[in-house]
Write a protein that holds these residues in place. Structure first.
Motif, PDB file in Angstrom:
ATOM      1  N   PHE A 177      29.709  29.420  31.278  1.00  0.00           N
ATOM      2  CA  PHE A 177      31.128  29.503  31.599  1.00  0.00           C
ATOM      3  C   PHE A 177      31.401  30.731  32.477  1.00  0.00           C
ATOM      4  O   PHE A 177      32.113  30.656  33.478  1.00  0.00           O
ATOM      5  CB  PHE A 177      31.940  29.565  30.304  1.00  0.00           C
ATOM      6  CG  PHE A 177      33.438  29.536  30.500  1.00  0.00           C
ATOM      7  CD1 PHE A 177      34.034  28.705  31.435  1.00  0.00           C
ATOM      8  CD2 PHE A 177      34.262  30.337  29.707  1.00  0.00           C
ATOM      9  CE1 PHE A 177      35.419  28.673  31.601  1.00  0.00           C
ATOM     10  CE2 PHE A 177      35.640  30.311  29.858  1.00  0.00           C
ATOM     11  CZ  PHE A 177      36.217  29.480  30.810  1.00  0.00           C
ATOM     12  N   GLN A 178      30.817  31.851  32.109  1.00  0.00           N
ATOM     13  CA  GLN A 178      30.939  33.058  32.924  1.00  0.00           C
ATOM     14  C   GLN A 178      30.408  32.809  34.341  1.00  0.00           C
ATOM     15  O   GLN A 178      31.016  33.217  35.337  1.00  0.00           O
ATOM     16  CB  GLN A 178      30.153  34.210  32.291  1.00  0.00           C
ATOM     17  CG  GLN A 178      30.675  34.702  30.956  1.00  0.00           C
ATOM     18  CD  GLN A 178      29.709  35.701  30.321  1.00  0.00           C
ATOM     19  OE1 GLN A 178      28.489  35.561  30.433  1.00  0.00           O
ATOM     20  NE2 GLN A 178      30.245  36.705  29.646  1.00  0.00           N
ATOM     21  N   GLN A 179      29.257  32.154  34.418  1.00  0.00           N
ATOM     22  CA  GLN A 179      28.627  31.921  35.716  1.00  0.00           C
ATOM     23  C   GLN A 179      29.465  31.004  36.585  1.00  0.00           C
ATOM     24  O   GLN A 179      29.571  31.204  37.808  1.00  0.00           O
ATOM     25  CB  GLN A 179      27.226  31.336  35.529  1.00  0.00           C
ATOM     26  CG  GLN A 179      26.413  31.277  36.813  1.00  0.00           C
ATOM     27  CD  GLN A 179      26.220  32.659  37.420  1.00  0.00           C
ATOM     28  OE1 GLN A 179      25.836  33.607  36.737  1.00  0.00           O
ATOM     29  NE2 GLN A 179      26.505  32.794  38.720  1.00  0.00           N
ATOM     30  N   LEU A 180      30.086  29.997  35.986  1.00  0.00           N
ATOM     31  CA  LEU A 180      30.930  29.103  36.760  1.00  0.00           C
ATOM     32  C   LEU A 180      32.110  29.867  37.353  1.00  0.00           C
ATOM     33  O   LEU A 180      32.490  29.648  38.509  1.00  0.00           O
ATOM     34  CB  LEU A 180      31.422  27.950  35.892  1.00  0.00           C
ATOM     35  CG  LEU A 180      32.386  26.966  36.572  1.00  0.00           C
ATOM     36  CD1 LEU A 180      31.774  26.373  37.843  1.00  0.00           C
ATOM     37  CD2 LEU A 180      32.786  25.861  35.590  1.00  0.00           C
ATOM     38  N   TYR A 181      32.693  30.756  36.571  1.00  0.00           N
ATOM     39  CA  TYR A 181      33.768  31.608  37.090  1.00  0.00           C
ATOM     40  C   TYR A 181      33.281  32.405  38.301  1.00  0.00           C
ATOM     41  O   TYR A 181      33.946  32.445  39.341  1.00  0.00           O
ATOM     42  CB  TYR A 181      34.253  32.552  35.986  1.00  0.00           C
ATOM     43  CG  TYR A 181      34.974  33.790  36.481  1.00  0.00           C
ATOM     44  CD1 TYR A 181      36.309  33.742  36.841  1.00  0.00           C
ATOM     45  CD2 TYR A 181      34.297  35.015  36.579  1.00  0.00           C
ATOM     46  CE1 TYR A 181      36.964  34.884  37.303  1.00  0.00           C
ATOM     47  CE2 TYR A 181      34.942  36.154  37.029  1.00  0.00           C
ATOM     48  CZ  TYR A 181      36.276  36.087  37.391  1.00  0.00           C
ATOM     49  OH  TYR A 181      36.917  37.216  37.841  1.00  0.00           O
ATOM     50  N   LEU A 222      32.648  29.965  41.376  1.00  0.00           N
ATOM     51  CA  LEU A 222      33.830  29.357  41.994  1.00  0.00           C
ATOM     52  C   LEU A 222      34.810  30.417  42.499  1.00  0.00           C
ATOM     53  O   LEU A 222      35.264  30.357  43.642  1.00  0.00           O
ATOM     54  CB  LEU A 222      34.516  28.423  40.995  1.00  0.00           C
ATOM     55  CG  LEU A 222      35.697  27.601  41.518  1.00  0.00           C
ATOM     56  CD1 LEU A 222      35.293  26.758  42.727  1.00  0.00           C
ATOM     57  CD2 LEU A 222      36.257  26.703  40.409  1.00  0.00           C
ATOM     58  N   TYR A 223      35.127  31.391  41.670  1.00  0.00           N
ATOM     59  CA  TYR A 223      36.085  32.425  42.049  1.00  0.00           C
ATOM     60  C   TYR A 223      35.547  33.281  43.191  1.00  0.00           C
ATOM     61  O   TYR A 223      36.297  33.754  44.043  1.00  0.00           O
ATOM     62  CB  TYR A 223      36.389  33.312  40.839  1.00  0.00           C
ATOM     63  CG  TYR A 223      37.551  34.257  40.999  1.00  0.00           C
ATOM     64  CD1 TYR A 223      38.834  33.779  41.291  1.00  0.00           C
ATOM     65  CD2 TYR A 223      37.382  35.627  40.839  1.00  0.00           C
ATOM     66  CE1 TYR A 223      39.909  34.644  41.421  1.00  0.00           C
ATOM     67  CE2 TYR A 223      38.458  36.504  40.966  1.00  0.00           C
ATOM     68  CZ  TYR A 223      39.713  36.005  41.260  1.00  0.00           C
ATOM     69  OH  TYR A 223      40.779  36.867  41.395  1.00  0.00           O
ATOM     70  N   GLY A 224      34.223  33.455  43.217  1.00  0.00           N
ATOM     71  CA  GLY A 224      33.614  34.274  44.255  1.00  0.00           C
ATOM     72  C   GLY A 224      32.969  33.487  45.376  1.00  0.00           C
ATOM     73  O   GLY A 224      32.246  34.060  46.197  1.00  0.00           O
ATOM     74  N   SER A 225      33.223  32.183  45.445  1.00  0.00           N
ATOM     75  CA  SER A 225      32.600  31.361  46.475  1.00  0.00           C
ATOM     76  C   SER A 225      32.933  31.849  47.879  1.00  0.00           C
ATOM     77  O   SER A 225      34.051  32.287  48.157  1.00  0.00           O
ATOM     78  CB  SER A 225      33.046  29.902  46.327  1.00  0.00           C
ATOM     79  OG  SER A 225      32.556  29.111  47.394  1.00  0.00           O
ATOM     80  N   ARG A 226      31.965  31.758  48.777  1.00  0.00           N
ATOM     81  CA  ARG A 226      32.204  32.126  50.172  1.00  0.00           C
ATOM     82  C   ARG A 226      33.127  31.122  50.849  1.00  0.00           C
ATOM     83  O   ARG A 226      33.713  31.397  51.905  1.00  0.00           O
ATOM     84  CB  ARG A 226      30.894  32.183  50.948  1.00  0.00           C
ATOM     85  CG  ARG A 226      30.232  30.823  51.177  1.00  0.00           C
ATOM     86  CD  ARG A 226      29.098  30.907  52.189  1.00  0.00           C
ATOM     87  NE  ARG A 226      28.468  29.598  52.408  1.00  0.00           N
ATOM     88  CZ  ARG A 226      28.920  28.689  53.253  1.00  0.00           C
ATOM     89  NH1 ARG A 226      30.018  28.918  53.969  1.00  0.00           N
ATOM     90  NH2 ARG A 226      28.299  27.534  53.406  1.00  0.00           N
TER      91      ARG A 226
END
Length: 299
Positions: A117-121, A124-128
């Motif tokens: 769950f942390q990794q998905l955040y 997605l939140y940090g996607s280029r």
């Protein structure tokens, strides 16, 4: 009022026809047993990730990992300019975290679940890439997190479509990094009351407080209009030079991401401690029993 409400038939100067949205997806793939379908439109270089984990796109361990894998796969394609996140469900974007992952959990799986769950955040939140949340239905709790992690949110103006962080209604609380997302989006005081009460907002309310950027009116074709408008915005974002877009995004979101990474282990420990408490397990048991009773056929 923050954001905008679009009426059926209203188009922007860079509008794309439904034919273009649905017809020209020429590259596609699926991941993790069809949990997430990935399509890249070669004519526009827009990627679409479609969640299709029936019945409500609950975020199980496998679903979290499938979404992260799909995001990374799309990002690895240098031709992709933006992505759209949507649901195959006509009324639900994502119902949030799979409660059964937290109910009477096996410890190793519980830790892997939260780490995912942390990794998905982070992914997605940090996607280029510019990310558009195409909200054709309800998005509570972690479903709302998916929307908050995108750069633009478009919600269908269906009174049954709700969005918000309602974890306290289940006797649990969102992690600090998710709370920060809500604060950064709607403001400190509104977020404090919203998360404390576990409020789920109607489309009009969500637009008013800035939780979503647009809502789309319509009756029979509202869902298609949301998809069409999402493509329009993805194309608009995709016109921005990628290095400028990502630099601006890092500047705004970088501190939150860095703090989450720094505190990741502590966040995991806090989650495990909270979820395994006797009272939390009682709350989850009561919720699941009430849910089962609601689903049971009437005699």
């Amino acid at each position: 009022m923050i954001g905008q409400r679009l009426l059926v038939g209203r188009r922007s100067s860079f509008a794309v026809s439904r034919f273009c949205v649905s017809r020209f997806s020429t590259a596609s793939s699926s991941s993790s047993d069809e949990l997430v379908a990935t399509h890249v439109d070669d004519s526009t270089n827009i990627a679409t990730l479609t969640m299709q984990h029936g019945p409500v796109n609950s975020l199980s361990l496998e679903m979290l990992q499938a979404l992260s894998t799909s995001i990374k796969t799309v990002e690895a394609n240098p031709s992709v300019k933006a992505l759209i996140l949507q649901s195959s469900n006509k009324t639900i974007f994502s119902a949030g975290l799979d409660i059964t992952e937290m109910h009477n959990p096996e410890m190793d799986r519980l830790k892997e679940f939260w780490n995912s769950f942390q990794q998905l955040y982070l992914d997605l939140y940090g996607s280029r890439l510019p990310c558009v949340a195409s909200l054709q239905g309800t998005a509570p709790a972690a479903g709302c997190m998916l929307a908050l992690s995108c750069d633009y949110r478009i919600l269908v103006a269906n009174p049954k479509a709700k969005i918000g962080l309602n974890e306290t209604q289940l006797g649990i609380v969102p992690p600090a990094w998710l709370s920060r997302q809500m604060v950064d989006t709607i403001g400190h005081r509104k977020a404090e009351i919203s998360m404390g009460l576990g409020t789920l907002y109607s489309p009009e309310q969500a637009l008013e407080i800035g939780l979503v950027d647009e809502i789309i009116d319509g009756e029979d074709d509202a869902r298609e209009k949301v998809a069409e408008r999402s493509m329009e915005m993805a194309l608009a974002f995709g016109k921005i030079l990628p290095h400028a877009w990502y630099a601006n995004k890092r500047q705004i979101r970088g501190q939150a991401i860095a703090e989450m990474k720094q505190n990741r282990q502590q966040d995991l420990d806090n989650f495990v401690h909270f979820v395994t408490r006797e009272q939390t397990q009682k709350n989850l048991t009561a919720y699941l029993q009430a849910l089962a009773k609601k689903k049971a056929p009437k005699k």
